[in-house]
Design a protein around this motif. Structure first.
Motif, PDB file in Angstrom:
ATOM      1  N   GLU A   1      66.154  44.100  67.228  1.00 57.59           N
ATOM      2  CA  GLU A   1      65.095  43.741  66.660  1.00 57.59           C
ATOM      3  C   GLU A   1      65.553  42.774  65.552  1.00 57.59           C
ATOM      4  O   GLU A   1      64.972  41.872  65.187  1.00 57.59           O
ATOM      5  CB  GLU A   1      64.296  44.968  65.921  1.00 57.59           C
ATOM      6  CG  GLU A   1      63.730  45.827  66.967  1.00 57.59           C
ATOM      7  CD  GLU A   1      62.849  45.032  68.064  1.00 57.59           C
ATOM      8  OE1 GLU A   1      62.184  44.124  67.283  1.00 57.59           O
ATOM      9  OE2 GLU A   1      62.654  45.532  69.330  1.00 57.59           O
ATOM     10  N   ARG A   2      66.562  43.092  64.605  1.00 55.50           N
ATOM     11  CA  ARG A   2      67.081  42.238  63.662  1.00 55.50           C
ATOM     12  C   ARG A   2      68.522  42.086  63.729  1.00 55.50           C
ATOM     13  O   ARG A   2      69.512  43.001  64.081  1.00 55.50           O
ATOM     14  CB  ARG A   2      66.917  42.817  62.400  1.00 55.50           C
ATOM     15  CG  ARG A   2      65.517  42.961  61.775  1.00 55.50           C
ATOM     16  CD  ARG A   2      65.192  41.701  61.379  1.00 55.50           C
ATOM     17  NE  ARG A   2      65.926  41.035  60.320  1.00 55.50           N
ATOM     18  CZ  ARG A   2      66.028  39.749  59.803  1.00 55.50           C
ATOM     19  NH1 ARG A   2      65.408  38.633  60.422  1.00 55.50           N
ATOM     20  NH2 ARG A   2      66.895  39.300  58.644  1.00 55.50           N
ATOM     21  N   ALA A   3      69.086  40.984  63.987  1.00 55.47           N
ATOM     22  CA  ALA A   3      70.463  40.591  64.587  1.00 55.47           C
ATOM     23  C   ALA A   3      71.334  39.988  63.351  1.00 55.47           C
ATOM     24  O   ALA A   3      72.408  40.139  63.395  1.00 55.47           O
ATOM     25  CB  ALA A   3      70.502  39.718  65.855  1.00 55.47           C
ATOM     26  N   ILE A   4      70.667  39.193  62.609  1.00 52.46           N
ATOM     27  CA  ILE A   4      71.493  38.231  61.549  1.00 52.46           C
ATOM     28  C   ILE A   4      72.428  39.078  60.739  1.00 52.46           C
ATOM     29  O   ILE A   4      73.365  38.644  60.376  1.00 52.46           O
ATOM     30  CB  ILE A   4      70.671  37.134  60.711  1.00 52.46           C
ATOM     31  CG1 ILE A   4      71.277  36.209  60.161  1.00 52.46           C
ATOM     32  CG2 ILE A   4      69.845  37.986  59.942  1.00 52.46           C
ATOM     33  CD1 ILE A   4      71.894  35.157  61.437  1.00 52.46           C
ATOM     34  N   GLU A   5      71.946  40.384  60.347  1.00 54.26           N
ATOM     35  CA  GLU A   5      72.840  41.153  59.256  1.00 54.26           C
ATOM     36  C   GLU A   5      74.075  41.572  60.121  1.00 54.26           C
ATOM     37  O   GLU A   5      75.238  42.072  59.556  1.00 54.26           O
ATOM     38  CB  GLU A   5      72.088  42.211  59.151  1.00 54.26           C
ATOM     39  CG  GLU A   5      70.927  42.044  58.108  1.00 54.26           C
ATOM     40  CD  GLU A   5      69.722  41.489  58.678  1.00 54.26           C
ATOM     41  OE1 GLU A   5      69.597  41.615  60.045  1.00 54.26           O
ATOM     42  OE2 GLU A   5      68.517  41.637  58.289  1.00 54.26           O
ATOM     43  N   ASP A   6      74.350  41.737  61.549  1.00 54.44           N
ATOM     44  CA  ASP A   6      75.440  42.063  62.310  1.00 54.44           C
ATOM     45  C   ASP A   6      76.403  40.872  61.920  1.00 54.44           C
ATOM     46  O   ASP A   6      77.575  41.469  62.315  1.00 54.44           O
ATOM     47  CB  ASP A   6      75.106  42.256  63.495  1.00 54.44           C
ATOM     48  CG  ASP A   6      74.299  43.468  63.766  1.00 54.44           C
ATOM     49  OD1 ASP A   6      73.591  43.878  63.038  1.00 54.44           O
ATOM     50  OD2 ASP A   6      74.227  44.188  64.965  1.00 54.44           O
ATOM     51  N   TYR A   7      76.068  39.719  61.823  1.00 50.98           N
ATOM     52  CA  TYR A   7      77.133  38.645  61.587  1.00 50.98           C
ATOM     53  C   TYR A   7      77.824  38.664  60.290  1.00 50.98           C
ATOM     54  O   TYR A   7      77.194  39.125  59.361  1.00 50.98           O
ATOM     55  CB  TYR A   7      76.431  37.349  61.986  1.00 50.98           C
ATOM     56  CG  TYR A   7      76.051  37.360  63.260  1.00 50.98           C
ATOM     57  CD1 TYR A   7      76.999  36.751  64.642  1.00 50.98           C
ATOM     58  CD2 TYR A   7      74.888  37.420  63.683  1.00 50.98           C
ATOM     59  CE1 TYR A   7      76.519  36.823  65.684  1.00 50.98           C
ATOM     60  CE2 TYR A   7      74.292  37.240  65.138  1.00 50.98           C
ATOM     61  CZ  TYR A   7      75.226  37.095  66.057  1.00 50.98           C
ATOM     62  OH  TYR A   7      74.776  36.812  67.404  1.00 50.98           O
ATOM     63  N   LYS A   8      79.186  38.261  60.351  1.00 46.87           N
ATOM     64  CA  LYS A   8      79.953  38.312  59.110  1.00 46.87           C
ATOM     65  C   LYS A   8      79.908  36.863  58.562  1.00 46.87           C
ATOM     66  O   LYS A   8      79.420  35.899  59.027  1.00 46.87           O
ATOM     67  CB  LYS A   8      81.486  38.864  59.435  1.00 46.87           C
ATOM     68  CG  LYS A   8      81.378  40.474  60.004  1.00 46.87           C
ATOM     69  CD  LYS A   8      82.827  40.868  60.297  1.00 46.87           C
ATOM     70  CE  LYS A   8      82.648  42.297  60.657  1.00 46.87           C
ATOM     71  NZ  LYS A   8      84.394  42.853  60.794  1.00 46.87           N
ATOM     72  N   MET A   9      80.932  36.708  57.634  1.00 41.69           N
ATOM     73  CA  MET A   9      81.017  35.533  56.956  1.00 41.69           C
ATOM     74  C   MET A   9      81.468  34.349  57.835  1.00 41.69           C
ATOM     75  O   MET A   9      80.973  33.332  58.282  1.00 41.69           O
ATOM     76  CB  MET A   9      81.862  35.608  55.673  1.00 41.69           C
ATOM     77  CG  MET A   9      82.219  34.413  55.105  1.00 41.69           C
ATOM     78  SD  MET A   9      84.105  34.151  54.900  1.00 41.69           S
ATOM     79  CE  MET A   9      84.262  32.348  54.519  1.00 41.69           C
TER      80      MET A   9
END
Length: 626
Positions: free
Chosen positions: A437-445
């Protein structure tokens, strides 16, 4: 106190922005030691300063020649030309700009005049020409080819822009892309970069997916710690080895994107996909959606529609249900069904399904025919697939195909080729995508997406899908506000996905993909979204995208189409610099664009430990190995 200038000669003629200089000496020294500084001599491409009162006009050497001052008789009997004392050295200068009040600017306000003296350009003047102000944050990329002076790039002017890196295979563009960001992460701003920026690298050849690290700092290939970096190995051959890419549901279950993935035909297949995917999204948002009741509703309608349905529709429904429900005993009653005078009948136990409304199918008939049990099992199976919604979509679409073709609204022959592609594409997609549902928070720097082990359809889809998702996220985050976070998309071998050759030739994927990236490069800068493109074939990239790039690092290019594309789209690339592009050596580049006052020739520093796996193979070393 400023040191005296090393004078070389005087302006003897001016024609437009080209001036001729009569040299005081025939000296052809490549370098001069002058008051403790090593200054570049007047060779082709070198900077010289034309002094006009308080104004310093900066020019580069474009032509060098000698003329005979004493003899012009061509008879060999009297010809004493080119003797030691008879010749004079003449050079031609092309004006680049002026230094006024300690700053370099390109202007036609000041022009050389006959009698102006020409001097060597000092190191302080070079720093001003290269646009580096004393208090401006910079990174060091390499040294200038002619002057051997460190080349500093402004962090603000360069990284807050779209960047293009172009060069033939083996010219050093991969090293340049890597060095650019490695030096950024080595800067004093690294700790804040980790908090406020994200970087996404599309790696088609696996060059930036190396696990090499600097043992002394425990940092990987881009100089980023392991905990701040993620490598996504998109592997359609072996899903166990690969790492799935988090993607938000709304981007996966989008009719336009799936129509492209499935290569759906606009007239006959896209309308079916649009309506089916719309219904799928609506049903999944419905509380307590009962997939079993929804699909057996189609079966009940088929059984009570008599001859008004296609004769194969009942068997299509049963075959689809059997595909997902492995317990064949569930279908023991339905397998006996036959049609008599337009009505369906089961012999044991005897059940008639008369033409008319669904009201004719009583709960007793549903139980005895096994339909109730089938409905319950389909519901359980569909609900069990919530963690793999791509499987849910495939199941939903297959039952939708039965429903849409049962009454002839859609020709099943038109949909059969589509479903062959749907099954293949969704199987590939399931191996590489994690729907959230929300994916952007899974990505790192730092996020490296390696596509070297993915098939063609996934290689086409993933860059477009991820780029659209992170761009929309950034746009939503800062729209109407000041930019407080940035995202940087880095695409290596960009010609793979930004080729404009097939646009408007009926290739929906090409059109949709180019519209996505053209919006990014036109609008992204104001939202804090920056694009870096690296390619060996700039001529294959959409001219719209190339013309919107702000800064360029150009390595050796020899293809005429590539050179012509650069000439047509780079207003900051002058003719003399353009002519040098085919002559550049490995690791040498021209830096030009909004961040540079003039084009700069630079030798890019090469990292010995942390670098991409793009080095040329030494066959003799390979063959020596046991």
């Amino acid at each position: 106190m400023e040191s005296p200038k090393k004078t070389l000669g005087v302006i003897t003629s001016v024609e437009g922005d080209v001036s001729q200089v009569g040299m005081y000496s025939m000296s052809n020294d490549a370098e001069f030691i002058w008051y403790g500084e090593i200054l570049t001599g007047p060779k082709i491409g070198a900077y010289l300063t034309i002094n006009q009162n308080e104004i310093k006009i900066i020019a580069t050497v474009s032509i060098e020649k000698v003329i005979d001052q004493q003899n012009s008789i061509k008879s060999s009997e009297f010809d004493n030309r080119y003797s030691k004392n008879s010749i004079n050295r003449i050079i031609s200068l092309k004006t680049k700009g002026v230094i006024e009040a300690g700053k370099f600017k390109v202007t036609s306000q000041y022009v050389p005049m006959i009698g102006n003296e020409v001097t060597l350009t000092t190191l302080d003047e070079l720093k001003i020409i290269y646009g580096i102000e004393n208090n401006e944050p910079t990174i060091k990329l390499g040294k200038s080819i002619l002057e051997n002076q460190p080349i500093q790039l402004s962090i603000n002017k360069f990284f807050a822009s779209h960047i293009g890196i172009f060069g033939n295979t083996g010219s050093g563009k991969s090293n340049t892309l890597h060095k650019l960001y490695l030096e950024l992460f080595r800067s004093d701003f690294y700790e804040q970069i980790k908090q406020k920026s994200q970087f996404f690298v599309m790696d088609f050849n696996g060059e930036y997916s190396s696990t090499n690290s600097d043992d002394s700092t425990r940092k990987g290939i881009f100089g980023v710690e392991i905990e701040n970096k993620e490598i996504y190995e998109i592997n359609t051959r072996d899903s166990i080895r690969g790492r799935k890419l988090p993607v938000e549901r709304k981007y996966i279950f989008d009719a336009d994107i799936l129509a492209i993935l499935f290569d759906a035909r606009p007239a006959t297949q896209v309308p079916f996909l649009r309506s089916s995917i719309k219904e799928f999204n609506e049903k999944l948002l419905t509380a307590h959606f009962d997939f079993g009741a929804y699909t057996t509703g189609t079966l009940k309608k088929i059984l009570t529609s008599g001859s008004s349905t296609n004769q194969d529709s009942f068997q299509d429904w049963v075959d689809t249900a059997k595909k997902y429900l492995r317990n064949k005993d569930l279908f023991s009653e339905l397998d006996q069904i036959r049609q008599i005078n337009g009505n369906y009948k089961i012999d044991t136990p005897e059940i008639w399904f008369n033409s008319g409304s669904n009201e004719g199918i009583t709960p007793e008939k549903l139980g005895k025919s096994g339909i109730s049990k089938i409905s319950e099992e389909l519901k359980k199976l569909f609900n069990s697939l919530r963690s793999t919604p791509i499987h849910q979509l495939q199941m939903f679409l297959e039952f939708q195909k039965v429903h849409r073709t049962a009454w002839g609204k859609v020709n099943r022959e038109h949909l059969n080729p589509l479903f062959n592609r749907i099954i293949s594409s969704l199987q590939s997609l399931e191996k590489v995508i994690e729907v959230k549902e929300r994916a952007i928070e899974d990505y790192k720097m730092m996020n490296v997406i390696s596509l070297v082990h993915s098939n063609q359809e996934i290689t086409r889809l993933i860059p477009m899908l991820l780029s659209k998702m992170i761009y929309d996220e950034q746009k939503s985050l800062v729209s109407g506000k000041s930019v407080h976070q940035t995202k940087h998309l880095i695409i290596d071998e960009a010609h793979n996905i930004l080729n404009s050759e097939y646009r408007n030739n009926g290739d929906d994927w090409q059109d949709y993909r180019l519209s996505v990236f053209e919006e990014i490069i036109k609008e992204g800068r104001k939202f804090g979204f920056y694009l870096t493109l690296s390619s060996q074939r700039p001529a294959d990239i959409s001219p719209t995208i190339l013309s919107q790039t702000h800064n360029y690092l150009i390595h050796r290019l020899v293809n005429e189409q590539d050179l012509r594309m650069l000439e047509n789209t780079m207003p900051t690339l002058d003719k003399s610099s353009y002519q040098m592009i085919p002559c550049l050596g490995q690791g040498e580049a021209i830096i030009t664009g909004n961040a540079m006052s003039v084009p700069v020739f630079v030798k890019i520093d090469k990292e010995e430990l942390l670098r991409p796996t793009s080095d040329d193979i030494k066959l003799t070393d390979l063959w020596r190995r046991p």
